[in-house]
Write an enzyme that holds these catalytic residues in place. Sequence first.
Site, PDB file in Angstrom:
ATOM      1  N   ARG A   1       0.822  -1.223   0.000  1.00  0.00           N
ATOM      2  CA  ARG A   1       0.000   0.000   0.000  1.00  0.00           C
ATOM      3  C   ARG A   1       0.852   1.267   0.000  1.00  0.00           C
ATOM      4  O   ARG A   1       0.453   2.283  -0.571  1.00  0.00           O
ATOM      5  CB  ARG A   1      -0.934   0.000   1.202  1.00  0.00           C
ATOM      6  CG  ARG A   1      -2.027  -1.019   1.034  1.00  0.00           C
ATOM      7  CD  ARG A   1      -2.975  -1.004   2.194  1.00  0.00           C
ATOM      8  NE  ARG A   1      -4.115  -1.844   1.889  1.00  0.00           N
ATOM      9  CZ  ARG A   1      -5.011  -2.223   2.773  1.00  0.00           C
ATOM     10  NH1 ARG A   1      -4.905  -1.851   4.036  1.00  0.00           N
ATOM     11  NH2 ARG A   1      -6.019  -2.979   2.415  1.00  0.00           N
TER      12      ARG A   1
ATOM     13  N   LYS B   1     -22.052 -14.557   1.976  1.00  0.00           N
ATOM     14  CA  LYS B   1     -23.448 -14.247   2.278  1.00  0.00           C
ATOM     15  C   LYS B   1     -24.168 -13.475   1.185  1.00  0.00           C
ATOM     16  O   LYS B   1     -23.645 -12.500   0.660  1.00  0.00           O
ATOM     17  CB  LYS B   1     -23.494 -13.395   3.553  1.00  0.00           C
ATOM     18  CG  LYS B   1     -23.314 -14.192   4.813  1.00  0.00           C
ATOM     19  CD  LYS B   1     -23.507 -13.276   5.974  1.00  0.00           C
ATOM     20  CE  LYS B   1     -24.072 -13.996   7.180  1.00  0.00           C
ATOM     21  NZ  LYS B   1     -24.493 -13.031   8.201  1.00  0.00           N
TER      22      LYS B   1
ATOM     23  N   GLY C   1     -10.593  -6.799  -1.374  1.00  0.00           N
ATOM     24  CA  GLY C   1     -10.835  -7.771  -0.313  1.00  0.00           C
ATOM     25  C   GLY C   1     -10.366  -9.156  -0.701  1.00  0.00           C
ATOM     26  O   GLY C   1      -9.294  -9.342  -1.268  1.00  0.00           O
TER      27      GLY C   1
ATOM     28  N   GLY D   1     -14.548  -2.950   0.656  1.00  0.00           N
ATOM     29  CA  GLY D   1     -15.836  -2.302   0.953  1.00  0.00           C
ATOM     30  C   GLY D   1     -16.157  -1.246  -0.087  1.00  0.00           C
ATOM     31  O   GLY D   1     -17.295  -1.144  -0.569  1.00  0.00           O
TER      32      GLY D   1
HETATM   33  P1  AMP Z   1     -17.282 -12.589   1.564  1.00  0.00           P
HETATM   34  O1  AMP Z   1     -16.572 -11.886   2.676  1.00  0.00           O
HETATM   35  O2  AMP Z   1     -18.752 -12.608   1.707  1.00  0.00           O
HETATM   36  O3  AMP Z   1     -16.811 -12.148   0.205  1.00  0.00           O
HETATM   37  O4  AMP Z   1     -16.865 -14.123   1.701  1.00  0.00           O
HETATM   38  C1  AMP Z   1     -15.573 -14.579   1.471  1.00  0.00           C
HETATM   39  C2  AMP Z   1     -15.453 -15.909   2.115  1.00  0.00           C
HETATM   40  O5  AMP Z   1     -16.393 -16.792   1.536  1.00  0.00           O
HETATM   41  C3  AMP Z   1     -14.096 -16.541   1.912  1.00  0.00           C
HETATM   42  O6  AMP Z   1     -13.439 -16.570   3.154  1.00  0.00           O
HETATM   43  C4  AMP Z   1     -14.418 -17.954   1.430  1.00  0.00           C
HETATM   44  O7  AMP Z   1     -13.715 -18.941   2.124  1.00  0.00           O
HETATM   45  C5  AMP Z   1     -15.887 -18.080   1.755  1.00  0.00           C
HETATM   46  N1  AMP Z   1     -16.535 -19.077   0.899  1.00  0.00           N
HETATM   47  C6  AMP Z   1     -16.487 -19.175  -0.418  1.00  0.00           C
HETATM   48  N2  AMP Z   1     -17.148 -20.282  -0.830  1.00  0.00           N
HETATM   49  C7  AMP Z   1     -17.623 -20.894   0.274  1.00  0.00           C
HETATM   50  C8  AMP Z   1     -18.369 -22.096   0.501  1.00  0.00           C
HETATM   51  N3  AMP Z   1     -18.735 -22.857  -0.497  1.00  0.00           N
HETATM   52  N4  AMP Z   1     -18.662 -22.421   1.763  1.00  0.00           N
HETATM   53  C9  AMP Z   1     -18.255 -21.633   2.777  1.00  0.00           C
HETATM   54  N5  AMP Z   1     -17.569 -20.485   2.620  1.00  0.00           N
HETATM   55  C10 AMP Z   1     -17.242 -20.124   1.385  1.00  0.00           C
END
Ligand code: AMP
Length: 413
Positions: A39, A206, A359, A382
């Site tokens: 960074r 999510k 991210g 974000g």
């Molecule tokens: P997010 O912060 O919502 O972008 O989520 C990222 C996280 O989603 C990463 O740490 C991944 O390990 C997790 N992830 C991706 N695919 C899966 C899955 N099939 N089951 C559980 N976690 C997942």
Amino acid sequence: MTMKKLGIEDLDLAGKTVLMRVDFNVPQHADGTVRDDMRIRAALKSINYVRERGGKLVLMSHLGRPKKVKDDAVKLALLKMDPVADHLRSLVGGNVTKLDEVAGPAVEAAVAAMQPGDIILLENTRFHPGEEKNDPELSQQLAKLGDVYVSDAFGTVHRAHASTEGVTRYVAQSAAGFLVAKEMEYFGKVLQSPERPLVAILGGAKVSDKILVIDNLLNLVDTLVIGGGMAYTFMKAKGMEIGKSLLDKDGIEVAAKAMEKAAAQGVKLLLPVDFKVADAFDNNANTQIVAADAIPADWEGLDIGPETVKLFTDEINRAAMIVWNGPVGVFEMPNFAVGTRALADTMAACKGVTIIGGGDTAAAVIQFGLADKMSHVSTGGGASLEMLEGKELPGLVALTDKPGGCGCCCCGG
Ligand code: AMP
């Protein structure tokens, strides 16, 4: 996003003091020294540009979350900017003075004594109680420190803090540094003048975290690809069995609505057709590849399967522009990084414009050594999500070609 934004190259910098918000929120070693200087290096282009044109630089950044460790003096001391200043000094060859305060008379006196080419780094902006409150008094104090303001910290432009938004209300001119300008250019293209077919890939955990992104992308894209943990919630909404796979109960209705909207708008919405399922959330768990409608009750999907890799990579290869946010499997575990890796490899080699959200997705692409093969890897997780939601980000609103204007979308001021 309709106004022409002001960039650092539009500014007359000779002899001027430039107040620049940078993102020096770097990973640290246990002793506080800089563990990864990406960074800091990323800001060097704007820093050098100002110095080469005879400007003086007052840099400000936050580091970590001082509020979380406020009762622990040792941990708090590790968030002082001194090691960052030492590191910057080594990169620019001296000439960096670190101050122990964020604002106030001592800071003003030090800034008044600067010579062209000098750099001052203020203390961690989040040490000041007014920063995260976007306190007008702190914003005015900061604004006094520069003739012009430059924003080069994309990772924080979605936050309305004194050093990112408040300050822009009180300076004569606010402009984007090179880093922020590149982010605005690429996300601006996705939002306003995408090359088609435009494909968005969404993954991660999510659905409910990404409601606004999904909704806005459905207004923009030709194809929406859903992978990762999110996919199971979409499948549940279709009435399918997902075994022990990740389910975001709050997201079921959102997923159903998204599928309805996609159908109504003629957007192709692609879900995985097979998965790598595991009998435990563990890199060494037993695994098997199963069709999407055949996930065993006691197993969970942790990656997309080979048929899905083919489906998704074909879509990438057909696209003129691809924007990707969220890994399509648990890429942190090597046995479940295969799908994410395949998508990254395909994007690195494809002919379309490739934009990687910040991210986790950026981390994955960097981990695979493919970052320089993408058109753009965002530096803000974000912030890039909020861009894709179609929001005006507080730290970008005032970077207009109308010095002193209010920066709103409507009054023309
Ligand atoms: P997010 O912060 O919502 O972008 O989520 C990222 C996280 O989603 C990463 O740490 C991944 O390990 C997790 N992830 C991706 N695919 C899966 C899955 N099939 N089951 C559980 N976690 C997942």
